[in-house]
Write an enzyme that holds these catalytic residues in place. Structure first.
Site, short mmCIF file in Angstrom:
data_model
loop_
_atom_site.label_atom_id
_atom_site.label_comp_id
_atom_site.label_asym_id
_atom_site.label_seq_id
_atom_site.Cartn_x
_atom_site.Cartn_y
_atom_site.Cartn_z
CB ALA A 1 26.85 42.96 41.12
CG ASN A 2 31.43 41.56 38.60
OD1 ASN A 2 30.45 41.92 37.97
ND2 ASN A 2 32.60 42.17 38.52
CG ASN B 1 45.10 39.89 43.24
OD1 ASN B 1 45.79 40.35 44.16
ND2 ASN B 1 44.50 40.65 42.37
CG ASP C 1 34.89 39.85 40.89
OD1 ASP C 1 35.47 39.91 42.00
OD2 ASP C 1 34.66 40.86 40.19
P1 ATP Z 1 40.72 40.11 38.15
O1 ATP Z 1 41.16 41.28 38.99
O2 ATP Z 1 41.07 40.22 36.69
O3 ATP Z 1 39.32 39.70 38.39
P2 ATP Z 1 42.38 38.64 39.91
O4 ATP Z 1 43.71 39.34 39.81
O5 ATP Z 1 41.56 38.87 41.11
O6 ATP Z 1 41.55 38.85 38.61
P3 ATP Z 1 43.70 36.23 39.04
O7 ATP Z 1 44.64 35.64 40.02
O8 ATP Z 1 44.25 36.97 37.88
O9 ATP Z 1 42.61 37.08 39.85
O10 ATP Z 1 42.77 35.07 38.44
C1 ATP Z 1 41.89 34.33 39.25
C2 ATP Z 1 41.82 32.90 38.74
O11 ATP Z 1 41.31 32.92 37.42
C3 ATP Z 1 43.15 32.16 38.68
O12 ATP Z 1 43.47 31.54 39.91
C4 ATP Z 1 42.86 31.15 37.59
O13 ATP Z 1 42.17 30.04 38.11
C5 ATP Z 1 41.92 31.91 36.66
N1 ATP Z 1 42.66 32.53 35.55
C6 ATP Z 1 43.05 33.81 35.44
N2 ATP Z 1 43.74 34.01 34.29
C7 ATP Z 1 43.75 32.82 33.65
C8 ATP Z 1 44.30 32.34 32.41
N3 ATP Z 1 44.96 33.16 31.58
N4 ATP Z 1 44.11 31.05 32.08
C9 ATP Z 1 43.44 30.20 32.90
N5 ATP Z 1 42.90 30.59 34.08
C10 ATP Z 1 43.06 31.86 34.45
#
Ligand code: ATP
Length: 311
Positions: free
Chosen positions: A50-51, A192, A260
């Site tokens: 959904a997100n 990630n 997401d």
């Molecule tokens: P979540 O589980 O919190 O949804 P995730 O671990 O799947 O996140 P991340 O790699 O933490 O994914 O973040 C995804 C993208 O979001 C990164 O590639 C970046 O583009 C953006 N992002 C995340 N944190 C930041 C930040 N502090 N500043 C700028 N962009 C960010």
């Protein structure tokens, strides 16, 4: 050819989970047997599927969701929330006798949280239910899935989509072992750094290793492997080699749902036919805007906001 056509073709069809997030603010975690008084409560639509659907819809894509909720009040509210974003929920089945997916979140004053998730109706998504929506899958430009629904259903959806020539995107979260037959169906694998490390069986301490791990995962079949690195941005391994893009510098207040937002915004950009680099820049811009605001779906930006940031 014998499949009936769906009423409207979606640019982006998201196959995945819908959860109701129940968030309680608490001073600390209760001890076993203890009852604490919390300081606040709110509910919000969630679930990776959904997100991602909301993130894509905010970027202007015509989005449809394929999934399952219960015949309970949470299920009705989850569907209404997606519909408010213009998302077609005609392929979300309401399952009798099962609760909607639910996440009970205890949020501490320092922002730390403890979460228990019940998959509920999300686990009722079967390959048969997916096949019943084959017409929609075949008409979509981009089909996006994650791993909060059963793997056999996800595999079925991506296989049908791939055969029909759709762009297939799998966000392998929460991570679990995946066979090369599934990875070979993917135009995009998005993970990630933790998921990348688990899938490749090697640590990803920084961007250099992320390039290597992305390349290594690409050898297993996906056309493009995107590894997100939080505030450090992302790396992509594709047919033309690897590419690293830094994230826009922002003041992050809540990074929940950043991944997401990237997946949904990327899907929307791919469906709109944007060039690869532009699609990645827009996806990162969307996530950067989302992390500057509290909330998950409510924090996801519109296409106009992304236009302003990337201008
Ligand atoms: P979540 O589980 O919190 O949804 P995730 O671990 O799947 O996140 P991340 O790699 O933490 O994914 O973040 C995804 C993208 O979001 C990164 O590639 C970046 O583009 C953006 N992002 C995340 N944190 C930041 C930040 N502090 N500043 C700028 N962009 C960010």
């Amino acid at each position: 050819m014998s499949e009936p056509f769906a009423a409207t073709a979606a640019d982006v069809l998201v196959v995945g989970s819908l959860n109701m997030d129940l968030r309680i603010r608490t001073p600390r975690l209760p001890a076993p047997g203890e009852t604490l008084t919390g300081s606040g409560f709110d509910t919000d639509g969630g679930g990776k599927g959904a997100n991602q659907a909301v993130a894509a819809a905010r970027q202007g894509a015509r989005v449809a969701m394929l999934g399952a909720v219960g015949q309970d009040a949470h299920g009705a509210a989850l569907l209404a929330a997606l519909q408010a974003d213009g998302i077609d929920t005609g392929a979300v089945e309401r399952i009798a006798g099962m609760p909607s997916g639910t996440a009970a979140i205890l949020l501490m004053p320092d922002g730390e949280n403890s979460i228990v998730v019940i998959a509920g109706a999300n686990h009722a998504l079967t390959p048969e239910r997916v096949r019943a929506q084959a017409g929609r899958l075949r008409q979509a430009r981009v089909v996006v899935a994650q791993l909060e629904c059963p793997l056999d259903a996800v595999t079925e959806a991506l296989t049908i989509a791939r055969e029909a020539g759709a762009i297939t995107v799998l966000n392998a979260a929460p991570v679990q072992p995946l066979d090369d037959a599934l990875l070979g169906q993917l135009d995009w694998l998005v993970v990630n750094e933790i998921e990348a490390a688990a899938l490749a069986g090697m640590p990803v301490p920084g961007p250099t290793e992320a390039r290597e791990v992305a390349e290594r995962l690409r050898q297993r079949g996906p056309r493009q492997v995107l590894v997100t690195l939080g505030a450090e941005g992302l790396v992509l391994a594709g047919p033309e080699g690897t590419l690293a893009l830094p994230a826009p510098r922002v003041q992050a207040v809540d990074t929940t749902g950043a991944g997401d937002t990237v997946v949904g915004a990327l899907a929307a950009a791919l469906a709109a036919g944007r060039p690869l680099r532009e699609a990645l820049v827009r996806a990162q811009a969307a996530a950067a805007l989302a992390v500057t605001r509290l909330g998950t779906q409510s924090a996801m930006p519109t296409a106009a906001e992304v236009d302003r940031l990337v201008a």
